[in-house]
Design a protein around this motif. Structure first.
Motif, PDB file in Angstrom:
ATOM      1  N   ASN A  42       0.893  -1.119  -0.068  1.00  0.00           N
ATOM      2  CA  ASN A  42      -0.139   0.023   0.039  1.00  0.00           C
ATOM      3  C   ASN A  42       1.064   1.284  -0.068  1.00  0.00           C
ATOM      4  N   GLU A  58      -3.685   6.718  -2.855  1.00  0.00           N
ATOM      5  CA  GLU A  58      -3.167   5.469  -2.172  1.00  0.00           C
ATOM      6  C   GLU A  58      -3.370   4.283  -3.267  1.00  0.00           C
ATOM      7  N   SER A  59      -2.297   3.522  -3.511  1.00  0.00           N
ATOM      8  CA  SER A  59      -2.431   2.584  -4.503  1.00  0.00           C
ATOM      9  C   SER A  59      -3.477   1.625  -4.181  1.00  0.00           C
ATOM     10  N   ASP A  60      -3.944   1.212  -2.968  1.00  0.00           N
ATOM     11  CA  ASP A  60      -4.929   0.281  -2.721  1.00  0.00           C
ATOM     12  C   ASP A  60      -6.585   0.797  -3.129  1.00  0.00           C
TER      13      ASP A  60
END
Length: 90
Positions: A42, A58-60
């Protein structure tokens, strides 16, 4: 900071100096991974938009994008660093 989705445009701010520059929601952003994320799954990503603002995500959950000015993000980071050095929380 404002929150918005990529599929929607960002409304123009009429009181700001950058209001003449429009964000093109079709233009691809070049995302960079934060160096503080390391090898974590993350991650925080940052991109500079054509209108001079910054985008954070955020990558998630990459569809949720925060929009900030450089000055606003700098003030936030400075405040966090100051609070950390004082041992307090914002």
């Amino acid at each position: 900071m404002r929150s918005g989705r990529r599929s929607r445009g960002i409304s123009s701010c009429t009181s700001c100096a950058h209001s003449e520059r429009k964000w093109n929601p079709v233009a691809p952003l070049v995302w960079q991974k934060s160096s503080f994320s390391g090898e974590a799954a993350n991650c925080v990503n940052l991109a500079a938009a054509p209108d001079g603002t910054l985008r954070l995500r955020e990558s998630d959950d990459p569809d949720v994008i925060l929009v900030a000015t450089r000055a606003g993000l700098s003030a936030l980071v400075a405040s966090i660093k100051e609070n950390e050095s004082l041992g307090t929380q914002p």
